[in-house]
Design a protein around this motif. Structure first.
Motif, PDB file in Angstrom:
ATOM      1  N   ARG A   1      38.663  42.858  38.757  1.00 59.24           N
ATOM      2  CA  ARG A   1      38.675  41.448  38.371  1.00 59.24           C
ATOM      3  C   ARG A   1      37.760  41.142  37.189  1.00 59.24           C
ATOM      4  N   PRO A   2      36.502  41.629  37.148  1.00 58.80           N
ATOM      5  CA  PRO A   2      35.650  41.336  35.982  1.00 58.80           C
ATOM      6  C   PRO A   2      36.240  41.853  34.667  1.00 58.80           C
ATOM      7  N   THR A   3      36.839  43.049  34.713  1.00 51.87           N
ATOM      8  CA  THR A   3      37.449  43.607  33.502  1.00 51.87           C
ATOM      9  C   THR A   3      38.641  42.775  33.056  1.00 51.87           C
ATOM     10  N   VAL A   4      39.469  42.373  34.040  1.00 48.38           N
ATOM     11  CA  VAL A   4      40.640  41.543  33.730  1.00 48.38           C
ATOM     12  C   VAL A   4      40.198  40.214  33.116  1.00 48.38           C
ATOM     13  N   THR A   5      39.178  39.607  33.714  1.00 47.54           N
ATOM     14  CA  THR A   5      38.687  38.326  33.199  1.00 47.54           C
ATOM     15  C   THR A   5      38.224  38.459  31.753  1.00 47.54           C
ATOM     16  N   GLN A   6      37.489  39.526  31.471  1.00 44.48           N
ATOM     17  CA  GLN A   6      36.998  39.746  30.115  1.00 44.48           C
ATOM     18  C   GLN A   6      38.141  39.953  29.126  1.00 44.48           C
ATOM     19  N   LYS A   7      39.123  40.762  29.512  1.00 42.57           N
ATOM     20  CA  LYS A   7      40.254  41.035  28.617  1.00 42.57           C
ATOM     21  C   LYS A   7      41.085  39.778  28.373  1.00 42.57           C
ATOM     22  N   LEU A   8      41.282  38.969  29.404  1.00 40.58           N
ATOM     23  CA  LEU A   8      42.066  37.750  29.245  1.00 40.58           C
ATOM     24  C   LEU A   8      41.343  36.745  28.347  1.00 40.58           C
ATOM     25  N   GLU A   9      40.026  36.660  28.494  1.00 38.67           N
ATOM     26  CA  GLU A   9      39.266  35.767  27.620  1.00 38.67           C
ATOM     27  C   GLU A   9      39.359  36.222  26.163  1.00 38.67           C
ATOM     28  N   GLU A  10      39.272  37.519  25.946  1.00 32.27           N
ATOM     29  CA  GLU A  10      39.375  38.056  24.592  1.00 32.27           C
ATOM     30  C   GLU A  10      40.775  37.825  24.018  1.00 32.27           C
TER      31      GLU A  10
ATOM     32  N   SER B   1      53.585  35.933  27.984  1.00 30.00           N
ATOM     33  CA  SER B   1      53.085  37.193  28.545  1.00 30.00           C
ATOM     34  C   SER B   1      51.643  37.031  29.010  1.00 30.00           C
ATOM     35  N   LEU B   2      50.844  36.295  28.243  1.00 31.07           N
ATOM     36  CA  LEU B   2      49.452  36.039  28.622  1.00 31.07           C
ATOM     37  C   LEU B   2      49.387  35.236  29.915  1.00 31.07           C
ATOM     38  N   ASN B   3      50.207  34.191  30.017  1.00 29.05           N
ATOM     39  CA  ASN B   3      50.230  33.371  31.230  1.00 29.05           C
ATOM     40  C   ASN B   3      50.682  34.190  32.442  1.00 29.05           C
ATOM     41  N   GLU B   4      51.681  35.021  32.234  1.00 28.59           N
ATOM     42  CA  GLU B   4      52.199  35.840  33.329  1.00 28.59           C
ATOM     43  C   GLU B   4      51.149  36.845  33.803  1.00 28.59           C
ATOM     44  N   THR B   5      50.465  37.460  32.847  1.00 27.96           N
ATOM     45  CA  THR B   5      49.418  38.417  33.202  1.00 27.96           C
ATOM     46  C   THR B   5      48.286  37.732  33.969  1.00 27.96           C
ATOM     47  N   ARG B   6      47.918  36.531  33.529  1.00 23.78           N
ATOM     48  CA  ARG B   6      46.856  35.789  34.210  1.00 23.78           C
ATOM     49  C   ARG B   6      47.272  35.439  35.637  1.00 23.78           C
ATOM     50  N   GLU B   7      48.520  35.006  35.810  1.00 27.71           N
ATOM     51  CA  GLU B   7      48.995  34.650  37.145  1.00 27.71           C
ATOM     52  C   GLU B   7      49.025  35.855  38.082  1.00 27.71           C
ATOM     53  N   GLU B   8      49.423  37.005  37.533  1.00 25.54           N
ATOM     54  CA  GLU B   8      49.513  38.199  38.368  1.00 25.54           C
ATOM     55  C   GLU B   8      48.136  38.767  38.707  1.00 25.54           C
ATOM     56  N   ALA B   9      47.248  38.784  37.710  1.00 25.17           N
ATOM     57  CA  ALA B   9      45.944  39.416  37.909  1.00 25.17           C
ATOM     58  C   ALA B   9      44.919  38.482  38.546  1.00 25.17           C
ATOM     59  N   LEU B  10      45.010  37.185  38.208  1.00 23.88           N
ATOM     60  CA  LEU B  10      44.057  36.209  38.736  1.00 23.88           C
ATOM     61  C   LEU B  10      44.823  35.023  39.312  1.00 23.88           C
TER      62      LEU B  10
ATOM     63  N   SER C   1      48.051  44.775  28.404  1.00 25.54           N
ATOM     64  CA  SER C   1      48.452  45.986  29.116  1.00 25.54           C
ATOM     65  C   SER C   1      47.272  46.587  29.866  1.00 25.54           C
ATOM     66  N   GLY C   2      46.061  46.442  29.296  1.00 28.11           N
ATOM     67  CA  GLY C   2      44.871  46.991  29.923  1.00 28.11           C
ATOM     68  C   GLY C   2      44.458  46.262  31.182  1.00 28.11           C
ATOM     69  N   CYS C   3      45.086  45.106  31.464  1.00 27.26           N
ATOM     70  CA  CYS C   3      44.759  44.359  32.678  1.00 27.26           C
ATOM     71  C   CYS C   3      45.385  44.981  33.924  1.00 27.26           C
ATOM     72  N   SER C   4      46.439  45.758  33.727  1.00 24.41           N
ATOM     73  CA  SER C   4      47.150  46.350  34.865  1.00 24.41           C
ATOM     74  C   SER C   4      46.258  47.352  35.593  1.00 24.41           C
ATOM     75  N   GLY C   5      45.993  47.076  36.860  1.00 22.81           N
ATOM     76  CA  GLY C   5      45.203  47.984  37.689  1.00 22.81           C
ATOM     77  C   GLY C   5      43.706  47.884  37.501  1.00 22.81           C
TER      78      GLY C   5
END
Length: 346
Positions: free
Chosen positions: A83-92, A129-138, A76-80
């Motif tokens: 890119r560096p923050t999204v990458t870090q959250k997705l890796e975690e 959900s993880l795959n979808e978030t990755r596709e949308e954000a990155l 949820s924290g990836c929304s908005g």
């Protein structure tokens, strides 16, 4: 209370009590008391064991739900976010998903079948959900697989983008669900296909629309997807995470993985090494035996994959279309030992 005097035998000739009969009676009484004591102890141990299992089960459910909520919060924290923050959250989130899957695998020994199915379903939704978030954000650049006529030739990493579903050069666009795969074979018939460890190591591999092909994948890929496989023999080295099989028929598969999910598959043999439990859905005529393919670097690839080579649940299969407790699913069987394949290559 047993009247010992009344049961003692008396000799008709001497009139004395039979001492042997008295000794036998004492022995029977002692044995009966011992049996009763052992039964009490067994009941006590069973109650204690059940109590421990219930406590472990409750701990698993609460811990699993807490970890799942933490992963959902990361996504949820990836929304908005940048890119560096999204990458870090997705890796975690990805690391936590791996830990959560291992937690489930290690807990299966004391969980009920229902609890296992619920947890596996929750993990599947979380992964989607993880795959979808990755596709949308990155978002990744789309690519295509090109048909190959040479056995050892693999998919190009950066082919030109297709202008339509099928273009004149023979490039076929891969469906949206599998565009994250990075290498593999597509739209090939009557060929022997091979990929080396260097080509697939820690990568996503997709095999799609293959007919009457013999495929050998040496190494340890990250994931393996098989879609629309007909009359093929596919052998793959240890897969670090999951193998997904969809629309496979009249084939033989040799797979080692953490998790196997099989959909819409018929009349297919699976020689399997799996450290969790295999899952089938909308399948029939699927049969299983232990993984028995071998090649020189297999032990090294097992080590690279992180799979436990001594833990194989090949015969523990969950059929999501068959939930009748205590009755085996008619959609899968175990391959009899006499009918199992043992020699794969000349």
């Amino acid at each position: 209370r047993i009247n010992m005097d009344a049961t003692l035998e008396t000799s008709e000739e001497t009139g004395f009590y039979d001492r042997n009969a008295a000794a036998k009676l004492h022995e029977r009484i002692e044995k009966r008391q011992q049996v009763l004591a052992e039964d009490v102890e067994r009941r006590k141990e069973a109650r204690q064991s059940q109590s421990v299992a219930e406590e472990k089960s409750e701990y698993f459910v609460s811990s699993f739900n807490a970890e799942r909520a933490g992963i959902q919060e990361l996504l949820s924290g990836c929304s908005g976010a940048d890119r560096p923050t999204v990458t870090q959250k997705l890796e975690e989130a990805t690391a936590k998903m791996t830990q959560l899957q291992k937690f489930l695998n290690d807990s299966m020994i004391f969980l009920s079948q229902y609890q296992i199915r619920v947890a596996q379903g929750a993990l599947q939704k979380l992964q989607a959900s993880l795959n979808e978030t990755r596709e949308e954000a990155l978002p990744k650049k789309k690519f295509a697989f090109r048909s190959r006529t040479k056995a050892a030739e693999n998919v190009s990493d950066s082919p030109p983008p297709p202008s339509s579903e099928t273009v004149s050069s023979g490039v076929t666009k891969v469906d949206e669900a599998t565009i994250s795969a990075q290498t593999g074979f597509s739209n090939i018939s009557n060929e022997s296909l091979t990929m080396t460890s260097e080509e697939i190591q820690s990568r996503d591999v997709l095999l799609t629309h293959l007919t009457n092909c013999k495929v050998r994948l040496y190494g340890s890929p990250s994931t393996l997807h098989l879609k629309h496989i007909t009359a093929c023999e596919v052998l793959c080295g240890p897969v670090a995470t999951s193998v997904f099989v969809d629309h496979c028929s009249n084939s033989v598969l040799g797979l080692a993985c953490q998790q196997l999910r099989t959909h819409n598959t018929t009349d297919t043999q699976v020689y399997l090494h799996v450290t969790s439990r295999a899952i089938i859905e909308d399948c029939r005529g699927v049969s299983f035996a232990p993984f028995c393919w071998s090649y020189p670097t297999l032990d090294q690839d097992f080590a690279a994959s992180g799979l436990d080579q001594d833990r194989n649940n090949w015969s523990q299969v969950d059929d999501f279309n068959w939930l009748a407790a205590g009755t085996p699913s008619p959609n899968w069987t175990v391959i009899p030992e006499a009918d199992r394949k043992t020699a794969w290559d000349p």
